[in-house]
Design an enzyme around this catalytic site. Sequence first.
Site, PDB file in Angstrom:
ATOM      1  N   HIS A 175       0.702   7.091   1.195  1.00 13.06           N
ATOM      2  CA  HIS A 175       1.896   6.607   1.970  1.00 13.06           C
ATOM      3  C   HIS A 175       2.944   7.339   1.811  1.00 13.06           C
ATOM      4  CE1 HIS A 175       2.155   5.633  -2.407  1.00 13.06           C
ATOM      5  NE2 HIS A 175       3.456   5.352  -2.228  1.00 13.06           N
ATOM      6  N   ARG A 206       7.675  -3.171   4.580  1.00 13.25           N
ATOM      7  CA  ARG A 206       8.770  -2.751   3.690  1.00 13.25           C
ATOM      8  C   ARG A 206       8.290  -2.878   2.186  1.00 13.25           C
ATOM      9  NH1 ARG A 206      12.794  -3.040   7.388  1.00 13.25           N
ATOM     10  NH2 ARG A 206      12.508  -4.485   8.815  1.00 13.25           N
ATOM     11  N   ASP A 207       9.011  -1.738   1.463  1.00 10.35           N
ATOM     12  CA  ASP A 207       8.733  -1.686   0.150  1.00 10.35           C
ATOM     13  C   ASP A 207       9.116  -2.899  -0.788  1.00 10.35           C
ATOM     14  OD1 ASP A 207       8.135   1.222  -1.693  1.00 10.35           O
ATOM     15  OD2 ASP A 207       9.100  -0.409  -2.812  1.00 10.35           O
ATOM     16  N   HIS A 213       6.897   7.314   2.478  1.00  9.08           N
ATOM     17  CA  HIS A 213       8.172   6.530   2.383  1.00  9.08           C
ATOM     18  C   HIS A 213       9.300   6.880   3.213  1.00  9.08           C
ATOM     19  CE1 HIS A 213       7.666   5.295  -2.104  1.00  9.08           C
ATOM     20  NE2 HIS A 213       6.754   6.088  -2.069  1.00  9.08           N
TER      21      HIS A 213
HETATM   22  P1  5GP Z   1       4.643   5.704  -5.054  1.00  7.45           P
HETATM   23  O1  5GP Z   1       5.541   5.687  -6.350  1.00  7.45           O
HETATM   24  O2  5GP Z   1       3.291   5.555  -5.118  1.00  7.45           O
HETATM   25  O3  5GP Z   1       4.926   6.946  -4.077  1.00  7.45           O
HETATM   26  O4  5GP Z   1       5.219   4.458  -4.241  1.00  7.45           O
HETATM   27  C1  5GP Z   1       4.553   3.059  -4.347  1.00  7.45           C
HETATM   28  C2  5GP Z   1       5.474   2.244  -3.879  1.00  7.45           C
HETATM   29  O5  5GP Z   1       4.764   0.816  -3.505  1.00  7.45           O
HETATM   30  C3  5GP Z   1       6.768   1.835  -4.807  1.00  7.45           C
HETATM   31  O6  5GP Z   1       8.071   2.175  -4.210  1.00  7.45           O
HETATM   32  C4  5GP Z   1       6.466   0.520  -4.990  1.00  7.45           C
HETATM   33  O7  5GP Z   1       7.713  -0.365  -5.018  1.00  7.45           O
HETATM   34  C5  5GP Z   1       5.617  -0.098  -3.787  1.00  7.45           C
HETATM   35  N1  5GP Z   1       4.818  -1.092  -4.118  1.00  7.45           N
HETATM   36  C6  5GP Z   1       4.122  -1.373  -5.063  1.00  7.45           C
HETATM   37  N2  5GP Z   1       3.234  -2.448  -5.055  1.00  7.45           N
HETATM   38  C7  5GP Z   1       3.733  -3.135  -3.605  1.00  7.45           C
HETATM   39  C8  5GP Z   1       3.269  -4.127  -3.199  1.00  7.45           C
HETATM   40  O8  5GP Z   1       2.637  -5.083  -3.511  1.00  7.45           O
HETATM   41  N3  5GP Z   1       4.156  -4.564  -1.871  1.00  7.45           N
HETATM   42  C9  5GP Z   1       4.807  -3.534  -1.392  1.00  7.45           C
HETATM   43  N4  5GP Z   1       5.390  -3.970  -0.201  1.00  7.45           N
HETATM   44  N5  5GP Z   1       5.263  -2.565  -2.079  1.00  7.45           N
HETATM   45  C10 5GP Z   1       4.748  -2.217  -3.094  1.00  7.45           C
END
Ligand code: 5GP
Length: 115
Positions: A100, A29-30, A102
């Site tokens: 990743h 989970r995010d 979402h």
């Molecule tokens: P991006 O913007 O790179 O597509 O999404 C990265 C996602 O990783 C963001 O939605 C952010 O909230 C999530 N995220 C960042 N650090 C962590 C973490 O330490 N643990 C978890 N579970 N999610 C994270």
Amino acid sequence: MSETIFSKIIRHELPADVVYEDNEIMAFRDINPQAPVHVLVVPKVEIETVNDIKPEQAELIGKLVLTAQKIAADEGIAEDGYRLVFNCNRHGCQEVFHLHLHLIGGRQLRGISAA
Ligand code: 5GP
């Protein structure tokens, strides 16, 4: 590429709310969910961005989508629907440079045209 926080989560060195794991994929989970269901489906192998996916990794990418499909069903949001998103680089607002997918759902989402 330099290692990201996701590598530490994959190695279980940092905590995460893991909803799925096999030898190739982890989903958790995010930490800052944008909807009631917000899960990140992550390949264990380090791939920096969508731009770095190799043709021989096509099956792995397909498994990411099928894993998201399974989690959506498990979370009870499959019928109502959900969104799958890969953010890539600066204009895509990518923050973590470990590929990743979402999985976002559990409420009515807005259109993405102005996102
Ligand atoms: P991006 O913007 O790179 O597509 O999404 C990265 C996602 O990783 C963001 O939605 C952010 O909230 C999530 N995220 C960042 N650090 C962590 C973490 O330490 N643990 C978890 N579970 N999610 C994270």
